[in-house]
Design a protein around this motif. Sequence first.
Motif, PDB file in Angstrom:
ATOM      1  N   ASP A 150       0.844  -1.193   0.000  1.00 45.86           N
ATOM      2  CA  ASP A 150       0.000   0.000   0.000  1.00 45.86           C
ATOM      3  C   ASP A 150       0.879   1.242   0.000  1.00 45.86           C
ATOM      4  OD1 ASP A 150      -2.303  -1.308  -0.107  1.00 45.86           O
ATOM      5  OD2 ASP A 150      -2.761  -1.212   2.039  1.00 45.86           O
ATOM      6  N   PRO A 151       0.455   2.363  -0.553  1.00 47.85           N
ATOM      7  CA  PRO A 151      -0.862   2.575  -1.138  1.00 47.85           C
ATOM      8  C   PRO A 151      -0.935   2.229  -2.640  1.00 47.85           C
ATOM      9  CG  PRO A 151       0.321   4.623  -1.104  1.00 47.85           C
ATOM     10  CD  PRO A 151       1.269   3.577  -0.601  1.00 47.85           C
ATOM     11  N   ILE A 152       0.050   1.556  -3.164  1.00 45.37           N
ATOM     12  CA  ILE A 152       0.047   1.295  -4.609  1.00 45.37           C
ATOM     13  C   ILE A 152      -0.902   0.146  -4.908  1.00 45.37           C
ATOM     14  CG2 ILE A 152       1.469   0.731  -6.600  1.00 45.37           C
ATOM     15  CD1 ILE A 152       3.847   1.870  -5.045  1.00 45.37           C
ATOM     16  N   ARG A 153      -1.912   0.439  -5.695  1.00 49.37           N
ATOM     17  CA  ARG A 153      -2.979  -0.544  -5.881  1.00 49.37           C
ATOM     18  C   ARG A 153      -2.822  -1.383  -7.154  1.00 49.37           C
ATOM     19  NH1 ARG A 153      -8.660   2.289  -4.995  1.00 49.37           N
ATOM     20  NH2 ARG A 153      -8.039   3.541  -6.783  1.00 49.37           N
ATOM     21  N   ALA A 178     -16.006  -7.744 -11.903  1.00 50.59           N
ATOM     22  CA  ALA A 178     -15.256  -8.628 -11.011  1.00 50.59           C
ATOM     23  C   ALA A 178     -13.889  -8.030 -10.725  1.00 50.59           C
ATOM     24  CB  ALA A 178     -15.122 -10.013 -11.642  1.00 50.59           C
ATOM     25  N   ASN A 179     -13.274  -7.476 -11.758  1.00 52.07           N
ATOM     26  CA  ASN A 179     -11.957  -6.872 -11.613  1.00 52.07           C
ATOM     27  C   ASN A 179     -11.969  -5.758 -10.576  1.00 52.07           C
ATOM     28  OD1 ASN A 179      -9.167  -6.044 -12.765  1.00 52.07           O
ATOM     29  ND2 ASN A 179     -10.419  -4.187 -12.869  1.00 52.07           N
ATOM     30  N   GLU A 180     -12.999  -4.960 -10.586  1.00 52.51           N
ATOM     31  CA  GLU A 180     -13.056  -3.847  -9.641  1.00 52.51           C
ATOM     32  C   GLU A 180     -13.203  -4.330  -8.205  1.00 52.51           C
ATOM     33  OE1 GLU A 180     -11.574  -1.603 -11.384  1.00 52.51           O
ATOM     34  OE2 GLU A 180     -12.721  -0.097 -10.277  1.00 52.51           O
ATOM     35  N   VAL A 181     -14.127  -5.290  -7.978  1.00 52.86           N
ATOM     36  CA  VAL A 181     -14.331  -5.714  -6.587  1.00 52.86           C
ATOM     37  C   VAL A 181     -13.183  -6.595  -6.098  1.00 52.86           C
ATOM     38  CG1 VAL A 181     -16.826  -5.445  -6.570  1.00 52.86           C
ATOM     39  CG2 VAL A 181     -15.836  -7.616  -7.325  1.00 52.86           C
ATOM     40  N   LEU A 182     -12.603  -7.394  -6.984  1.00 51.16           N
ATOM     41  CA  LEU A 182     -11.545  -8.304  -6.544  1.00 51.16           C
ATOM     42  C   LEU A 182     -10.181  -7.618  -6.503  1.00 51.16           C
ATOM     43  CD1 LEU A 182     -12.510 -11.498  -8.575  1.00 51.16           C
ATOM     44  CD2 LEU A 182     -13.146 -10.917  -6.234  1.00 51.16           C
ATOM     45  N   GLY A 183     -10.025  -6.562  -7.305  1.00 46.53           N
ATOM     46  CA  GLY A 183      -8.698  -5.952  -7.405  1.00 46.53           C
ATOM     47  C   GLY A 183      -8.575  -4.654  -6.648  1.00 46.53           C
ATOM     48  N   VAL A 184      -9.655  -3.880  -6.543  1.00 42.81           N
ATOM     49  CA  VAL A 184      -9.537  -2.534  -6.001  1.00 42.81           C
ATOM     50  C   VAL A 184     -10.293  -2.393  -4.682  1.00 42.81           C
ATOM     51  CG1 VAL A 184      -9.989  -0.095  -6.444  1.00 42.81           C
ATOM     52  CG2 VAL A 184      -9.238  -1.593  -8.301  1.00 42.81           C
ATOM     53  N   ASN A 185     -11.594  -2.680  -4.702  1.00 40.33           N
ATOM     54  CA  ASN A 185     -12.423  -2.366  -3.537  1.00 40.33           C
ATOM     55  C   ASN A 185     -12.419  -3.463  -2.475  1.00 40.33           C
ATOM     56  OD1 ASN A 185     -13.184  -0.043  -4.916  1.00 40.33           O
ATOM     57  ND2 ASN A 185     -14.880  -1.093  -5.913  1.00 40.33           N
ATOM     58  N   HIS A 186     -12.407  -4.700  -2.897  1.00 33.58           N
ATOM     59  CA  HIS A 186     -12.490  -5.868  -2.015  1.00 33.58           C
ATOM     60  C   HIS A 186     -13.823  -5.997  -1.299  1.00 33.58           C
ATOM     61  CE1 HIS A 186      -7.821  -5.609  -1.936  1.00 33.58           C
ATOM     62  NE2 HIS A 186      -8.292  -6.152  -3.046  1.00 33.58           N
ATOM     63  N   PHE A 187     -14.772  -5.240  -1.730  1.00 33.10           N
ATOM     64  CA  PHE A 187     -16.158  -5.456  -1.309  1.00 33.10           C
ATOM     65  C   PHE A 187     -17.047  -4.788  -2.348  1.00 33.10           C
ATOM     66  CE2 PHE A 187     -17.073  -1.148   0.003  1.00 33.10           C
ATOM     67  CZ  PHE A 187     -15.830  -0.648   0.362  1.00 33.10           C
ATOM     68  N   LEU A 188     -18.331  -5.027  -2.263  1.00 34.90           N
ATOM     69  CA  LEU A 188     -19.248  -4.420  -3.214  1.00 34.90           C
ATOM     70  C   LEU A 188     -20.003  -3.293  -2.540  1.00 34.90           C
ATOM     71  CD1 LEU A 188     -20.567  -4.560  -6.051  1.00 34.90           C
ATOM     72  CD2 LEU A 188     -22.277  -6.068  -5.059  1.00 34.90           C
ATOM     73  N   ALA A 189     -19.983  -2.122  -3.146  1.00 33.87           N
ATOM     74  CA  ALA A 189     -20.793  -1.005  -2.659  1.00 33.87           C
ATOM     75  C   ALA A 189     -21.685  -0.550  -3.805  1.00 33.87           C
ATOM     76  CB  ALA A 189     -19.891   0.124  -2.183  1.00 33.87           C
ATOM     77  N   MET A 190     -22.665   0.257  -3.454  1.00 33.53           N
ATOM     78  CA  MET A 190     -23.646   0.616  -4.482  1.00 33.53           C
ATOM     79  C   MET A 190     -23.025   1.390  -5.639  1.00 33.53           C
ATOM     80  SD  MET A 190     -27.186   1.563  -2.693  1.00 33.53           S
ATOM     81  CE  MET A 190     -28.208   0.308  -1.947  1.00 33.53           C
ATOM     82  N   ALA A 191     -22.152   2.320  -5.314  1.00 32.74           N
ATOM     83  CA  ALA A 191     -21.630   3.195  -6.367  1.00 32.74           C
ATOM     84  C   ALA A 191     -20.206   2.810  -6.742  1.00 32.74           C
ATOM     85  CB  ALA A 191     -21.692   4.639  -5.903  1.00 32.74           C
ATOM     86  N   PHE A 192     -19.948   1.527  -6.871  1.00 35.38           N
ATOM     87  CA  PHE A 192     -18.553   1.134  -7.106  1.00 35.38           C
ATOM     88  C   PHE A 192     -18.096   1.437  -8.530  1.00 35.38           C
ATOM     89  CE2 PHE A 192     -20.439  -2.382  -9.190  1.00 35.38           C
ATOM     90  CZ  PHE A 192     -19.490  -2.870 -10.049  1.00 35.38           C
ATOM     91  N   SER A 193     -19.059   1.513  -9.449  1.00 35.79           N
ATOM     92  CA  SER A 193     -18.668   1.776 -10.841  1.00 35.79           C
ATOM     93  C   SER A 193     -18.973   3.222 -11.171  1.00 35.79           C
ATOM     94  CB  SER A 193     -19.447   0.865 -11.788  1.00 35.79           C
ATOM     95  OG  SER A 193     -19.409   1.391 -13.087  1.00 35.79           O
ATOM     96  N   SER A 194     -17.982   3.919 -11.686  1.00 31.50           N
ATOM     97  CA  SER A 194     -18.283   5.289 -12.098  1.00 31.50           C
ATOM     98  C   SER A 194     -18.639   5.300 -13.581  1.00 31.50           C
ATOM     99  CB  SER A 194     -17.092   6.196 -11.801  1.00 31.50           C
ATOM    100  OG  SER A 194     -15.914   5.602 -12.287  1.00 31.50           O
ATOM    101  N   GLY A 195     -19.604   4.493 -13.936  1.00 29.87           N
ATOM    102  CA  GLY A 195     -20.101   4.497 -15.309  1.00 29.87           C
ATOM    103  C   GLY A 195     -19.175   3.854 -16.319  1.00 29.87           C
ATOM    104  N   TYR A 196     -18.368   2.903 -15.877  1.00 28.44           N
ATOM    105  CA  TYR A 196     -17.447   2.237 -16.812  1.00 28.44           C
ATOM    106  C   TYR A 196     -18.201   1.631 -17.988  1.00 28.44           C
ATOM    107  CZ  TYR A 196     -14.088   2.454 -12.978  1.00 28.44           C
ATOM    108  OH  TYR A 196     -13.264   2.884 -11.995  1.00 28.44           O
ATOM    109  N   GLY A 197     -19.333   1.029 -17.668  1.00 31.25           N
ATOM    110  CA  GLY A 197     -20.103   0.333 -18.706  1.00 31.25           C
ATOM    111  C   GLY A 197     -20.601   1.279 -19.773  1.00 31.25           C
ATOM    112  N   PHE A 198     -20.973   2.493 -19.365  1.00 37.05           N
ATOM    113  CA  PHE A 198     -21.471   3.444 -20.361  1.00 37.05           C
ATOM    114  C   PHE A 198     -20.312   4.036 -21.145  1.00 37.05           C
ATOM    115  CE2 PHE A 198     -24.969   3.624 -17.160  1.00 37.05           C
ATOM    116  CZ  PHE A 198     -25.911   3.004 -17.966  1.00 37.05           C
ATOM    117  N   ASP A 199     -19.236   4.368 -20.420  1.00 35.21           N
ATOM    118  CA  ASP A 199     -18.062   4.908 -21.117  1.00 35.21           C
ATOM    119  C   ASP A 199     -17.523   3.910 -22.136  1.00 35.21           C
ATOM    120  OD1 ASP A 199     -18.206   7.224 -19.774  1.00 35.21           O
ATOM    121  OD2 ASP A 199     -16.573   6.822 -18.371  1.00 35.21           O
ATOM    122  N   SER A 200     -17.755   2.640 -21.872  1.00 40.35           N
ATOM    123  CA  SER A 200     -17.163   1.623 -22.744  1.00 40.35           C
ATOM    124  C   SER A 200     -17.717   1.698 -24.169  1.00 40.35           C
ATOM    125  CB  SER A 200     -17.423   0.239 -22.163  1.00 40.35           C
ATOM    126  OG  SER A 200     -18.810   0.030 -22.046  1.00 40.35           O
TER     127      SER A 200
END
Lengths: 428, 518
Positions: free
Chosen positions: A256-259, A324-346
Amino acid sequence: MSSEKTPQSPDLGKLVLEEINHEAAPPPQPGQRKRGIPQSVLIPLLAVLTGLIFGAIFIIVTSQEVYSGFGQSFSAGLTAMWDVVARSYTALFTGALGDPVRIINALQSGNALEIRRAFNPFLESLVTSTPYIFAGLAVALGFRAGVFNIGAEGQLFMGAITATYVGYKLVGLPMIVHLPLALLAGALGGAIWGFIPGWLKAKTGGHEVINTIMMNYIAFRLSEWLLTGPMKRPGSFNPVSPEIQPSAWLPRFFEDPIRFHLGFFLALGMAYVVYWFLFKTTWGFELRTVGSNPYGAKYAGMNVTRNTILAMTLSGALAGLAGANEVLGVNHFLAMAFSSGYGFDSIALALLGNNHPVGVVLASLLFGTLRNGATRMQLSADIPIDIISVLQAVILAFIAAPAIIRSLYRLRKPAEGEGLITIKGWGG
Amino acid sequence: MTPILELRGITKRFPGVLANDHINLTLEKGQIHALLGENGAGKTTLMNILYGLYQPDEGEIFINGKKVIIHSPADAIAQGIGMVHQHFMLIPVFTVTENVMLGEESTRFDGFLDREQAAARVRAISEQYGLAVDPEAYIKDLPVGVQQRVEIIKLLYRKADILILDEPTAVLTPQEVEELFGIMRSLVEQGKSIIFISHKLREVLEIADLITVIRRGRVVGSVRPEEADQYRLASMMVGRDVQLELERPPSEPGEPVLEVENLLVADELGQLAVDHVSFDVRSGEILGIAGVQGNGQTELIEAITGHRHILEGRVRLLGQDVTNAPPRIITELGTGYIPEDRQRDGLVLAFPVMDNLILRTYYKPPFARGRRMEWEVIRQHAEALVKQYDIRTPSALSLCSTLSGGNQQKVIVARELSRPIRLLVAAQPTRGLDVGSIEYIHQQILEKRSQGVAVLLASTELDEILQLSDRVAVMYRGQIVAIVPAAEATKDYIGLLMAGVPAEEARQRVRRKPVEIG
């Protein structure tokens, strides 16, 4: 305006791609790209440049400093304009790629920890790019097969939910088993969410654009319900899931803090797999044929229905991996606003990357870098993070309307059919 | 008298191509001047220059002896030049009058469109030249031939004196062609002048006052129709002697390859399109299906090849029941299929030639090993076929969309005929193609026949049917009204059958006297 008569076929942006894909030199075509950078590469680059210029204008007109500078004197105003833009973009740059001074100092000191910390902004940009790559690949694969997957965000949520569930529920597994299982669960969650609209399109003709949007809402509300109910962390007041078992975390390379974590390389690997799948296998040939000309595909004896469903399912699986990448790699848990619109930006990323895996990776790196730098810009230069959204939007508007870029930079018109964007539109 | 239009030394270069090479052309007032040439010879480029869509690199244009420079179609219209394109530029949901007015709207005192006045003018023009178009009809409800006349009205409404008709007959039925020729004669009688672009020899000989042949961007020569015949024009066009009459050795029919029994097939709207059709095709023979477009041929072919659901009846291929079998099964049993709509069904235009050449066999060795595409093998295969079938393309990697129609068709022919096949189904195999390509494709089909392939040929071109077929089946309103051996299949007889005259009556009428059939 006779010169405007030339119709632009939407399909021919593939020209460049197909030639690259066959790993052969493009034939010398009369009247087409002679030398230098092909327009399919040049236009995105110029769009980014123009986006930065527009961003600067936005920064100037929204800056209090500039107004008060002009209140004093004209030259003070000009100086303030220059200052605020320079400060913002410096912050954007150092926030995204690292502070060159600090990097040089760190390298000279030879202190390993310092070096890593100096490079952290860059590594963090890669972390931010990773979900973009997965999700961008998802949408690009869909486009190649002629389906417009607007549902990447919902599929990403489903992937995050299933990966989280497997991540915290299974206890005592070794990492070599648990992590792949959690990733697989993520892919599966997204795949199911992609399969449903794919099946609906193939069997009932229901348009995937409508159905994937609806599936998005279901996924959002489902995740809210789960996080306030069955999947809520015991004893917590916040709607968050329990922490994922460390055995299901995507391993990080530094302390830490390098993610910076394994997910980035998984994403690059997946980009290669998608490339190989689309252009080197008969599955991909079928998918692209169906996407390019469903009648021709039927004539060729391909199963259009099955390929449409397959494309949506695979697209969903890739989007699920982003979650999966976000929860397993960055957050380590699921929260409501975990995605900042990645799916739409994609969707934008697929467009920007011309629906080619390499293009998607490059576009994702760009977006990830901008997003990451924007955080720093907000902190140190007090520029609202939303300016990045404006910048992204401007870039995309120019990608979608290459004629503007061509006239701005006086590029020659492409030969007939040499388009840029391979979207087939809403035709269904 | 000064000619109404004169082109002098028109030259147009595209990168790598000399599209027009010092072309001279003179159009007299009241003349129908035919421009004849193969696809890609430079006819359309020349007309686009005249219409202001391109600027010539060299050369001059004179109208009524006065030198003009035409920058745009608007200029051309102002000079009295109008063009009817191959693809109509009409808005289907507008009426005839609205389409004619478009871009030239006249308004009433209150600012609203003056539809009545425009409609009156349309009606007047229509009557003056015998066009018979209802100004109030919606375009979408009109047959193609009438839509074309609306395009002509558009030009006359804008007071054009020189009319360019670009391949106007390509989309028309034989009857509509006759009607169009009537209109053209009436136009020139009343002082208009027409440039008629075509590659159909017979039509040019019938209607033109002067024929100018263009080959590879150059004028080969101008002839009067009285001095020319089809052979002479064809060899001028192609640059060598052309066999219009094919050498057709007697057929040696073998065992039946395709057997069709009591077939019932519906069209998109659920109407019965194929009504109890039965026939068989034997190895080594060509069965031609004649008929006016829209009498069920399309549906019949699609049903046989597995692309349309069969309601009732049987299709047997080499003794095996393939009723409602998937297209791939039928293909794998040895069927080659040249579809009617080459751009929609036969090709993926956005793909390179080499991909299109394996479109039906991409999953089989040597093109794929397991699931892996063998692109190197595919490229070599494509290069060989490009050479063997004389496909004019810059390379095997060029996109099919960049090829001319004839070469696109050659890609399909190469793909379907280079496989070992027992049955060839060819639907409109030469539609819209030039003489050279037609000759080539006909020879290929005959060659397959002599190799013992059974050929089912559907065509609306009666000439094509009569030239190639050993037996002719005539379709009328979904039924096969007669199957006639080649020896008895005269143009008059088949024509009457196509028009719905019962076989017995048709035979008597033919015996009595030769009948003129459009």
